[in-house]
Scaffold this active site. Structure first.
Site, PDB file in Angstrom:
ATOM      1  N   HIS A  32      -1.807   4.253   2.112  1.00 31.31           N
ATOM      2  CA  HIS A  32      -1.887   3.357   0.950  1.00 31.31           C
ATOM      3  C   HIS A  32      -0.546   3.402   0.216  1.00 31.31           C
ATOM      4  CE1 HIS A  32      -4.266   1.385  -2.292  1.00 31.31           C
ATOM      5  NE2 HIS A  32      -3.566   2.126  -3.139  1.00 31.31           N
ATOM      6  N   ASP A  34       1.471   2.063  -3.118  1.00 28.03           N
ATOM      7  CA  ASP A  34       1.273   1.497  -4.451  1.00 28.03           C
ATOM      8  C   ASP A  34       2.546   0.840  -4.959  1.00 28.03           C
ATOM      9  OD1 ASP A  34      -1.456   2.178  -5.187  1.00 28.03           O
ATOM     10  OD2 ASP A  34      -0.795   4.252  -5.022  1.00 28.03           O
ATOM     11  N   HIS A  65      -0.984  -2.077  -2.056  1.00 32.05           N
ATOM     12  CA  HIS A  65      -1.738  -2.384  -3.280  1.00 32.05           C
ATOM     13  C   HIS A  65      -0.726  -2.885  -4.305  1.00 32.05           C
ATOM     14  CE1 HIS A  65      -4.121  -0.385  -6.845  1.00 32.05           C
ATOM     15  NE2 HIS A  65      -4.068  -1.696  -6.965  1.00 32.05           N
TER      16      HIS A  65
END
Ligand code: DX5
Ligand code: ZN
Length: 224
Positions: A32, A34, A65
């Site tokens: 993930h 960010d 994200h």
């Protein structure tokens, strides 16, 4: 089984390749990333060049994200940098439907993110054009915050919506997940579980990922 997705936000950026390798040795196959712009959230983090470098050092699924305003201006850059999935905030999009289509047309999975205070009901129609939904379990901007418990009710409501509409979209959760609350998060019905500081601030990122994957495998989602 629910996926454990390490968030590199809490990794040592000067040793990113090694940090990623550690998480992958523990079994992670998704990462993930960010992206924060200092406007939509107070923090500033990474842009497409970092995603591109990460892409070169791993075959894992890269989940970007975007915590940025005007995400439509950057979707193409992140897709070209190698993102496999790109999520945008409901709160940041003037034309959410259009942005989701744009992400898909760039060949990535399109995700919608809801802040903790945004109700699941806003997804009622647009959920049909999303490939996954990310429910924030902290206010976005920083790693290491406390999990907001009412978000688990949102997970259950989203599961219900998914079932009614016969959609298979994964439910992702992000923020404040650690070894002690992971089983509860899995039982609530989350499919993709993002966790940053619990992994990269632990003594051994590899064994923490392995331990989390075991917890996720043993905790089965409870059907509501
Ligand atoms: C917060 C970020 C998260 C963050 C989670 O805005 O979206 O992905 O890295 O970190 P932890 O797991 O430390 O709450
Ligand atoms: Zn995130």
């Amino acid at each position: 089984m629910a996926e454990i997705i390490p968030s590199i936000l809490s990794a040592d950026f000067a040793r990113l390749g090694e940090e990623i390798a550690r998480a992958e040795r523990g079994g992670a196959t998704m990462l993930h990333l960010d992206v924060m712009d200092g406007h939509f959230v107070d923090n500033l983090t990474i842009g497409p060049p970092v995603v591109e470098s990460v892409r070169r050092c791993t075959k894992s699924h890269l989940d970007c994200h975007l915590m940025i305003e005007h995400p439509e201006r950057y979707v193409s850059a992140f897709a070209h940098a190698g993102a496999n999935s790109i999520s945008v905030h409901y709160e940041a999009c003037h034309q959410l439907d259009g942005v989701l289509h744009q992400i898909r047309s760039e060949g990535a999975m399109a995700g919608v993110v809801l802040n903790p205070a945004t109700p699941v009901s806003v997804l009622e129609d647009v959920v049909e054009v999303a490939d996954y939904v990310l429910l924030m379990s902290v206010n976005p901007g920083f790693g290491g915050q406390d999990f907001i418990p009412y978000v688990l009710d949102k997970v259950r409501r989203l599961q219900e919506m998914r079932r009614e509409k016969r959609l298979a979209l994964p439910i992702e959760i992000d923020g404040g997940v650690h070894l002690d609350n992971l089983a509860e998060v899995v039982r609530a019905g989350c499919d993709w579980i993002v966790t940053g500081s619990a992994i990269f601030h632990s003594e051994n990122a590899e064994s923490t990922v392995r331990q989390m994957r075991e917890i996720a495998a043993n905790a089965t989602a409870v059907q509501i």
